[in-house]
Design a protein around this motif. Structure first.
Motif, PDB file in Angstrom:
ATOM      1  N   THR A   1       0.843   5.396  -4.455  1.00 40.59           N
ATOM      2  CA  THR A   1      -0.025   4.293  -4.445  1.00 40.59           C
ATOM      3  C   THR A   1      -0.352   4.120  -5.866  1.00 40.59           C
ATOM      4  OG1 THR A   1      -1.964   5.755  -4.306  1.00 40.59           O
ATOM      5  CG2 THR A   1      -1.401   4.848  -2.385  1.00 40.59           C
TER       6      THR A   1
ATOM      7  N   SER B   1       0.796  -1.273  -0.111  1.00 38.83           N
ATOM      8  CA  SER B   1      -0.065   0.115  -0.033  1.00 38.83           C
ATOM      9  C   SER B   1       0.963   1.127   0.014  1.00 38.83           C
ATOM     10  CB  SER B   1      -0.912  -0.089   1.326  1.00 38.83           C
ATOM     11  OG  SER B   1       0.003   0.329   2.370  1.00 38.83           O
ATOM     12  N   GLY B   2       0.307   2.505  -0.083  1.00 38.57           N
ATOM     13  CA  GLY B   2       1.165   3.767   0.048  1.00 38.57           C
ATOM     14  C   GLY B   2       1.622   3.989   1.374  1.00 38.57           C
ATOM     15  N   ALA B   3       1.060   3.523   2.361  1.00 39.49           N
ATOM     16  CA  ALA B   3       1.416   3.539   4.025  1.00 39.49           C
ATOM     17  C   ALA B   3       2.667   2.737   3.964  1.00 39.49           C
ATOM     18  CB  ALA B   3       0.502   3.395   4.897  1.00 39.49           C
TER      19      ALA B   3
ATOM     20  N   HIS C   1      -1.219  10.700  -4.267  1.00 44.47           N
ATOM     21  CA  HIS C   1      -2.466  11.394  -4.995  1.00 44.47           C
ATOM     22  C   HIS C   1      -2.135  11.636  -6.301  1.00 44.47           C
ATOM     23  CE1 HIS C   1      -6.021  12.031  -2.922  1.00 44.47           C
ATOM     24  NE2 HIS C   1      -5.446  11.729  -1.770  1.00 44.47           N
TER      25      HIS C   1
ATOM     26  N   THR D   1       1.100   9.399   7.537  1.00 44.03           N
ATOM     27  CA  THR D   1       2.733   8.838   7.576  1.00 44.03           C
ATOM     28  C   THR D   1       3.694  10.055   7.411  1.00 44.03           C
ATOM     29  OG1 THR D   1       2.336   8.552   5.186  1.00 44.03           O
ATOM     30  CG2 THR D   1       2.085   6.384   6.373  1.00 44.03           C
ATOM     31  N   HIS D   2       3.219  11.225   7.294  1.00 45.27           N
ATOM     32  CA  HIS D   2       3.915  12.336   7.467  1.00 45.27           C
ATOM     33  C   HIS D   2       4.144  12.917   8.661  1.00 45.27           C
ATOM     34  CE1 HIS D   2       2.866  13.216   2.957  1.00 45.27           C
ATOM     35  NE2 HIS D   2       3.563  11.875   3.132  1.00 45.27           N
TER      36      HIS D   2
ATOM     37  N   ALA E   1       0.965  15.255  -0.384  1.00 36.65           N
ATOM     38  CA  ALA E   1      -0.062  15.401   0.373  1.00 36.65           C
ATOM     39  C   ALA E   1      -1.187  14.754   0.097  1.00 36.65           C
ATOM     40  CB  ALA E   1      -0.268  16.953   0.511  1.00 36.65           C
TER      41      ALA E   1
ATOM     42  N   LYS F   1      -5.165   5.318  -7.091  1.00 31.12           N
ATOM     43  CA  LYS F   1      -5.790   6.566  -7.097  1.00 31.12           C
ATOM     44  C   LYS F   1      -6.053   7.041  -8.416  1.00 31.12           C
ATOM     45  CE  LYS F   1      -4.612   7.367  -2.296  1.00 31.12           C
ATOM     46  NZ  LYS F   1      -3.836   8.122  -1.212  1.00 31.12           N
TER      47      LYS F   1
HETATM   48  C1  PLP Z   1      -3.057   7.748   0.056  1.00 29.36           C
HETATM   49  C2  PLP Z   1      -2.050   8.224   0.579  1.00 29.36           C
HETATM   50  C3  PLP Z   1      -1.223   7.605   1.348  1.00 29.36           C
HETATM   51  C4  PLP Z   1      -1.577   5.906   1.764  1.00 29.36           C
HETATM   52  O1  PLP Z   1      -1.984   5.065   0.935  1.00 29.36           O
HETATM   53  P1  PLP Z   1      -2.556   3.644   1.480  1.00 29.36           P
HETATM   54  O2  PLP Z   1      -2.279   2.821   0.105  1.00 29.36           O
HETATM   55  O3  PLP Z   1      -3.902   4.194   1.883  1.00 29.36           O
HETATM   56  O4  PLP Z   1      -1.692   3.183   2.585  1.00 29.36           O
HETATM   57  C5  PLP Z   1      -0.044   7.791   1.621  1.00 29.36           C
HETATM   58  N1  PLP Z   1       0.311   9.175   1.424  1.00 29.36           N
HETATM   59  C6  PLP Z   1      -0.387   9.956   0.562  1.00 29.36           C
HETATM   60  C7  PLP Z   1       0.001  11.287   0.326  1.00 29.36           C
HETATM   61  C8  PLP Z   1      -1.500   9.441   0.254  1.00 29.36           C
HETATM   62  O5  PLP Z   1      -2.361  10.352  -0.136  1.00 29.36           O
END
Ligand code: PLP
Length: 421
Positions: A233, A103-105, A210, A134-135, A181, A236
């Motif tokens: 990610t 995932s993004g996180a 994003h 995560t920031h 962001a 999106k």
């Molecule tokens: C959506 C997003 C993430 C996290 O992505 P997940 O797949 O929900 O873990 C991290 N950073 C930013 C800037 C995001 O918009």
């Protein structure tokens, strides 16, 4: 289940074996087909990607990397991962790609692990100004394990204050500076961030979760030439499977790969890796480049039309796929607006605006995005209609009126079918 040929014959099996979950799949499909998806981080992935996600690749353990696995039988999934890596490098002009983050996180955990140690200082966008959990959120590992210094936007124009960013960088000497962001409607000046990173010797990390789809579609400038590392990610604007990815300069390749595995993940989700490969191929098509431009054009019309309805677009509008709307003029807060829109079949989220006087649970704003509706084929005229539907929904708590709006939403979405037979 003749009304859902989209799911294919396996759905018949599922319906017999587990009617409870089969019903969820059906109802969720119907929900996506009959309501408006304006959540800026959501999209409708292709049926090709869904096919990969529902495949036997899900069964395969593939800890390690192509050609260097800890398990046997990886010869087929290796092909998918190599294709995904090659396509990512080629699409973004990147020196290195890791396609395994779940995932993004997860991708962001790997970035911290590759470049920092617990206690190190990291400069990142303030959460109330649009930064991600995560920031440096206090409830997230980032805020617990790192010394996060936050920068924000200027009150006058609600744009990133690069002078403040530079001052904070010089004062705090961060190991890493994060740009990117979840609720920032404008473009980021990557060249400027690079200069600041060079001045203080910090790693330049761009969390492009994003907007990376807009970069893939060549609709906005890319951070890849500037950044040491770009995480994102794939679900999106990019429109792929739910998952994460990391691009980096060649000199950081080993650090990134080690951080992802064995640093913080076990086996990659190979069905998702195959889905990422498919999405990257789709992104390289001219049709996707048109899509990315349309996403921005639609969002501009949506933001402008909401302004025409008496609301205010933060930072004067949008240059991307999302707009942040200050709705204080409506005398309704973000929480109530979100609920009313939901009852009207308009799915969006409440969102804090910069310097929001309300609490994060209430907020003075909403965030809207155009990725999903644009995938459906909607254009400027539909964006204008959507703005009017939102304004009417926010303005009433009468259940009958909200139901009537929901009927109009249904009529609109019926003209732009998704996942139809
Ligand atoms: C959506 C997003 C993430 C996290 O992505 P997940 O797949 O929900 O873990 C991290 N950073 C930013 C800037 C995001 O918009």
């Amino acid at each position: 289940m003749s009304q859902t040929p989209f799911y294919g014959p396996d759905f018949e099996l599922l319906s017999q074996q587990d009617p409870d979950i089969a019903k969820v799949l059906l109802s969720e499909l119907k929900r996506q087909q009959t309501t408006l998806q304006l959540i800026a981080s959501e999209n409708f992935t292709s049926r090709a990607v869904l096919a990969a996600l529902g495949s036997t690749l899900s069964n395969k353990y593939a800890e390690g990397y192509p050609g260097k696995r800890y398990y046997g039988g990886c010869e087929e999934v290796d092909v998918a991962e190599v294709i995904a890596i090659d396509r990512a490098k080629s699409l973004f002009g990147a020196e290195h790609a890791n396609v395994q983050p779940h995932s993004g996180a997860s991708a962001n955990v790997a970035v911290y692990a590759a470049f920092t140690k617990p206690g190190d200082t990291v400069l990142a966008m303030s959460l109330p100004h649009g930064g991600h959990l995560t920031h440096g959120s206090k409830v997230n590992f980032s805020g617990k394990w790192f010394n996060i210094v936050s920068y924000g936007v200027r009150q006058e124009d609600e744009l990133i204050d690069y002078d403040e960013l530079r001052d904070l960088a010089i004062k705090n000497k961060p190991k890493m500076i994060c740009s990117g962001a979840t609720a920032y409607p404008s473009l980021i000046d990557f060249k400027k961030v690079r200069e600041i990173c060079d001045e203080v010797g910090a790693i330049m990390w761009v969390d492009a979760a994003h907007f990376i789809g807009l970069v893939a579609g060549k609709a906005i400038p890319s951070p890849v030439p500037y950044a040491d590392v770009v995480s994102f990610t794939t679900h999106k604007v990019l429109r792929g499977p739910r998952g994460g990815m990391i691009l980096s300069k060649a000199e950081h390749a080993q650090a990134i790969d080690k951080a992802v595995f064995p640093g913080m993940q076990g086996g990659p989700i190979m069905s998702a890796v195959a889905g990422k490969a498919i999405a990257l191929k789709e992104c390289a098509e001219p049709a996707y480049q048109r899509y990315a431009k349309d996403v921005i054009a639609n969002c501009k019309v949506l933001a402008k039309s909401l302004e025409d309805e008496g609301m205010r677009a933060v930072s004067g509008g949008t240059e991307t796929h999302l707009a942040l709307i200050d709705i204080r003029n409506t005398k309704v807060n973000g929480k109530v607006a979100d609920e009313r829109c939901g009852l009207a079949g308009i799915v969006l989220n409440k969102n804090a605006i910069p310097f929001d006087p309300e609490s994060p649970a209430v907020t003075s704003g909403i965030r809207v995005g155009s990725p999903a509706t644009t995938t459906q084929g909607m254009g400027p005229n539909e964006m204008k209609s959507i703005a009017s539907l939102i304004a009417r929904a926010i303005a009433t708590d009468d259940q009958k009126k909200l139901s009537a709006i929901r009927g109009e939403v249904q009529a609109l979405t019926a003209r732009f079918p998704i996942y139809s037979a």
